[in-house]
Design an enzyme around this catalytic site. Structure first.
Site, short mmCIF file in Angstrom:
data_model
loop_
_atom_site.label_atom_id
_atom_site.label_comp_id
_atom_site.label_asym_id
_atom_site.label_seq_id
_atom_site.Cartn_x
_atom_site.Cartn_y
_atom_site.Cartn_z
N GLU A 162 4.50 35.03 -30.77
CA GLU A 162 5.08 36.42 -30.73
C GLU A 162 6.09 36.89 -31.96
OE1 GLU A 162 5.27 36.13 -26.08
OE2 GLU A 162 6.84 37.23 -27.08
N HIS B 170 6.84 30.60 -19.19
CA HIS B 170 5.20 30.34 -18.68
C HIS B 170 5.05 29.05 -17.78
CE1 HIS B 170 4.42 32.98 -22.42
NE2 HIS B 170 5.01 33.57 -21.50
N ASN C 234 -0.13 34.19 -23.70
CA ASN C 234 0.64 34.36 -22.79
C ASN C 234 -0.24 34.62 -21.57
OD1 ASN C 234 1.28 36.12 -25.34
ND2 ASN C 234 3.17 36.02 -24.65
P1 FAE Z 1 4.99 35.04 -10.05
O1 FAE Z 1 4.64 36.26 -10.54
O2 FAE Z 1 6.16 34.18 -10.64
O3 FAE Z 1 5.37 35.28 -8.52
C1 FAE Z 1 5.58 34.36 -7.55
C2 FAE Z 1 6.57 35.24 -6.60
O4 FAE Z 1 6.51 34.33 -5.37
C3 FAE Z 1 7.76 35.79 -6.98
O5 FAE Z 1 8.17 36.80 -6.94
C4 FAE Z 1 8.78 34.63 -6.19
O6 FAE Z 1 10.14 35.26 -5.83
C5 FAE Z 1 8.16 34.56 -4.93
N1 FAE Z 1 8.22 32.94 -4.27
C6 FAE Z 1 8.58 32.03 -4.82
N2 FAE Z 1 8.71 31.15 -3.91
C7 FAE Z 1 8.51 31.55 -2.43
C8 FAE Z 1 8.73 31.32 -1.44
N3 FAE Z 1 9.10 30.18 -0.77
N4 FAE Z 1 8.69 32.41 -0.40
C9 FAE Z 1 8.39 33.82 -0.74
N5 FAE Z 1 8.42 34.06 -2.00
C10 FAE Z 1 8.39 32.93 -2.72
O7 FAE Z 1 3.77 33.88 -9.96
N6 FAE Z 1 3.31 36.24 -19.11
C11 FAE Z 1 2.69 37.15 -19.94
O8 FAE Z 1 1.40 36.98 -19.92
N7 FAE Z 1 3.19 38.07 -20.99
C12 FAE Z 1 4.60 38.12 -21.04
O9 FAE Z 1 4.87 39.07 -21.93
C13 FAE Z 1 5.32 37.31 -20.39
N8 FAE Z 1 6.68 37.33 -20.70
C14 FAE Z 1 7.63 36.73 -19.66
C15 FAE Z 1 9.07 36.97 -19.85
C16 FAE Z 1 9.83 36.37 -18.89
C17 FAE Z 1 11.54 36.58 -19.16
C18 FAE Z 1 9.47 35.58 -17.69
C19 FAE Z 1 10.38 34.99 -17.00
C20 FAE Z 1 8.03 35.40 -17.83
C21 FAE Z 1 6.98 35.94 -18.69
N9 FAE Z 1 5.68 35.83 -18.59
C22 FAE Z 1 4.89 36.47 -19.41
C23 FAE Z 1 5.09 34.82 -17.61
C24 FAE Z 1 4.64 35.52 -16.45
O10 FAE Z 1 5.36 36.66 -15.64
C25 FAE Z 1 4.12 34.69 -15.26
O11 FAE Z 1 3.16 34.12 -15.88
C26 FAE Z 1 3.68 35.21 -13.95
O12 FAE Z 1 4.55 35.93 -13.31
C27 FAE Z 1 3.13 34.28 -12.96
O13 FAE Z 1 2.34 34.95 -12.00
P2 FAE Z 1 2.19 34.13 -10.51
O14 FAE Z 1 1.26 35.08 -9.87
O15 FAE Z 1 1.82 32.78 -10.77
#
Ligand code: FAE
Length: 540
Positions: free
Chosen positions: A396, A481, A519
């Site tokens: 990126e 990621h 991503n």
């Molecule tokens: P996620 O979105 O992490 O959701 C999990 C949720 O579960 C969170 O809200 C937690 O707080 C919650 N949680 C965890 N443990 C517990 C528990 N014990 N009890 C209750 N709740 C809980 O999971 N990806 C892209 O494709 N493009 C991008 O531009 C990109 N930029 C990024 C920039 C940053 C700064 C970050 C941190 C990540 C980025 N990502 C990007 C990665 C992407 O946000 C990530 O892969 C997804 O959010 C993962 O999705 P999940 O559904 O696996």
């Protein structure tokens, strides 16, 4: 507002009942009903729910929406805050340049991914609070994750990339690629609201000068340069630039949330899920245990938190089905602990394995004085350099929105790093550990160099050494990621059903074995769409 305790209007209830009966007829048995208070939220101690979803990120939001549309009542449990109420400054989120207590999850000092500038540390003290970005530290790596209703969609760059079809077999080898590319990737892209910057505006705006410099230099070295789609509302961004709306991406908002413009899950899947009247969400609630109960159901133990992170109540509820959607790290940590403590004894030995960092590595390059990248930079990346096939890296072209001219080009590379780590339960400390080592990033650095050594040599430029420490070139200490830990077809069957415990599912990034070549959130969303389709058709 509805006036009944379930939060569902009478009209909605009648319509919903029809859907419920329809679903019952369709799937051949009466779906379990939630107790009324279970849908009003926050969840009550002793509640009984049909489907409990742990986490409100991509996987969880897809599961909640599709289950609700099939007539199933859903309760989502989210450890982070709701992020739906402005603070005293009128904003929900703070900017990258002015981090306050809203920025970090339970830290007293910021831990910015890029934590040095001109060789000086830039982190600062903040009050401890349940902020939106978690910088979770393991032995060899810091894993950045979103905390709050919407998960990672609250903090990420919104880059919404569908992997190239030829790379898919290496990403999810047991999944039918035709189905994914014909049905589920398109469904995910539509559900997320993905689109691409207008090339004419891109070419003319000062806010993407940094990207245009990235394009010029990539092309001069013979690398394919591509526009990358995003979930940011590009029309809104153009209005930001024109000065007709409140700035967000053009005001340094990204890592700690966007107040406008970005279509986070709160505006897409979760808004639709809530509109069904069947989905309740409990923010500041953290699942700590899941174990078998009588009748094939599950007992779920949940800590309610205050904004200091302290537990104010512990609740025990029962659920017919539990969907682990706590993100790769959250789901893996829970499952490894539940297996280790004997709460879910039948989970198999694959739980905790196959974790990778999507090959993330960052670096900056110092441009000549005649190649300024702009004091004004949009926080939303919109382009990349694709050297995946030849050198194992997709980079990126990232912004460095400092508000001053830096003459720096900044990149986040996603590389074909083959290393995989494992989560394990340490009974002595009562903690889950991850055995990733910082040295395992070396293949990523080598792959990123296939792009940037060549560009530096062509341009007569050098790497920046002042962004990640003193004389440190590579940002090799982190990932944004996290992927894997409960891999599809290993810890689960080919649709996310956990081995050994019918009614338990994984539906998030934990399913993906460590790398997506780009991503990851479009792939996480598309896979969740695929799996929930199957689960609704066959298990409910
Ligand atoms: P996620 O979105 O992490 O959701 C999990 C949720 O579960 C969170 O809200 C937690 O707080 C919650 N949680 C965890 N443990 C517990 C528990 N014990 N009890 C209750 N709740 C809980 O999971 N990806 C892209 O494709 N493009 C991008 O531009 C990109 N930029 C990024 C920039 C940053 C700064 C970050 C941190 C990540 C980025 N990502 C990007 C990665 C992407 O946000 C990530 O892969 C997804 O959010 C993962 O999705 P999940 O559904 O696996």
């Amino acid at each position: 507002m509805s006036d009944n305790p379930s939060g569902i209007s009478r009209r909605g209830f009648i319509a919903g009942t029809g859907a419920l009966l329809g679903a019952a007829a369709l799937y051949g048995r009466e779906p379990a009903r939630a107790t009324p208070q279970a849908l009003a939220g926050p969840i009550a101690n002793g509640a009984s729910v049909a489907a409990l979803v742990i986490g409100t990120g991509y996987g969880g939001s897809v599961a909640a929406l599709r289950l609700a549309q099939a007539g199933v009542d859903v309760h989502m449990i989210e450890m982070g805050m709701a992020w739906d109420t402005p603070a005293s400054d009128g904003k929900i989120f703070c900017s990258v340049l002015e981090p306050d207590r809203r920025s970090y999850w339970l830290r007293t000092r910021t831990k910015a991914p890029l934590n040095y500038f001109l060789g000086f540390p830039i982190d600062r003290d903040i009050p401890r609070y349940t902020g939106v970005l978690d910088a979770e530290e393991f032995g060899g790596i810091t894993v950045y994750q979103g905390r709050g209703v919407g998960g990672g969609s609250l903090v990420n760059g919104g880059m919404a990339v569908t992997p190239k079809r030829e790379n898919f077999a290496a990403i999810l080898p047991t999944v039918n690629a035709d189905e994914m590319y014909n049905v589920y990737y398109p469904r995910a892209n539509a559900g997320l609201g993905v689109s691409t910057v207008d090339p004419a505006w891109f070419d003319s705006t000062e806010w993407y000068q940094f990207s245009r410099v990235g394009r010029k230099q990539a092309q001069r070295s013979g690398f394919p340069w591509v526009f990358v789609p995003d979930v940011y509302d590009w029309d809104y961004m153009e209005q930001e630039a024109a000065g007709t709306v409140t700035k967000s991406a053009l005001a340094g908002e990204i890592l700690y949330g966007n107040n406008h413009g970005k279509k986070s899950l709160q505006k897409t899947y979760l808004a639709q899920a809530r509109a069904t009247g069947r989905v309740a969400i409990s923010p500041l609630h953290k699942v700590t245990s899941v174990s078998p109960a009588s009748g094939g159901r599950y007992t779920v133990v949940i800590d309610q938190l205050d904004t200091n992170g302290d537990v104010t109540a512990t609740k025990t509820v029962t659920a017919d089905r539990v969907f682990f959607a706590a993100g790769s790290v959250g789901t893996s940590k829970l499952l490894v602990k539940l297996k280790g403590t004997g709460a879910l004894p039948n989970l198999n030995g694959e739980v905790g394995r196959g974790w990778g960092d999507n090959g993330n590595v960052m670096c900056g390059r110092a441009n000549h004085i005649w190649d300024p990248t702009g004091a004004h930079q949009s926080t939303i990346p919109c382009s990349g350099i694709d050297n995946w096939a030849a050198g194992g890296a997709f980079a990126e072209v990232a912004p460095l929105p400092t508000g001053i001219e830096t003459f720096a080009s900044f990149y986040l590379s996603i590389t074909k790093n083959p290393n995989r780590a494992q989560f394990t339960w340490n009974a002595g400390t009562g903690a889950v550990e991850l055995n990733w080592q910082t040295a395992w990033k070396q293949p990523s650095i080598d792959m990123a160099r296939t792009i940037f050594d060549k560009i530096n040599s062509k341009e007569g430029t050098i790497y920046r050494t002042d962004l990640f420490g003193v004389y440190k070139i590579w940002g090799d200490h982190l990932t944004y990621h996290p992927l894997g830990g409960a891999v599809l077809g290993r810890a689960t069957d080919n649709y996310g059903r956990l081995a050994g415990h019918p009614g338990l599912y994984v539906i998030d990034g934990a399913l993906i074995p460590g790398n997506t070549s780009v991503n990851p959130f479009v792939t996480i969303t598309a896979l969740a769409e695929r799996n929930i389709d199957k689960i609704i058709a066959t298990d409910l």
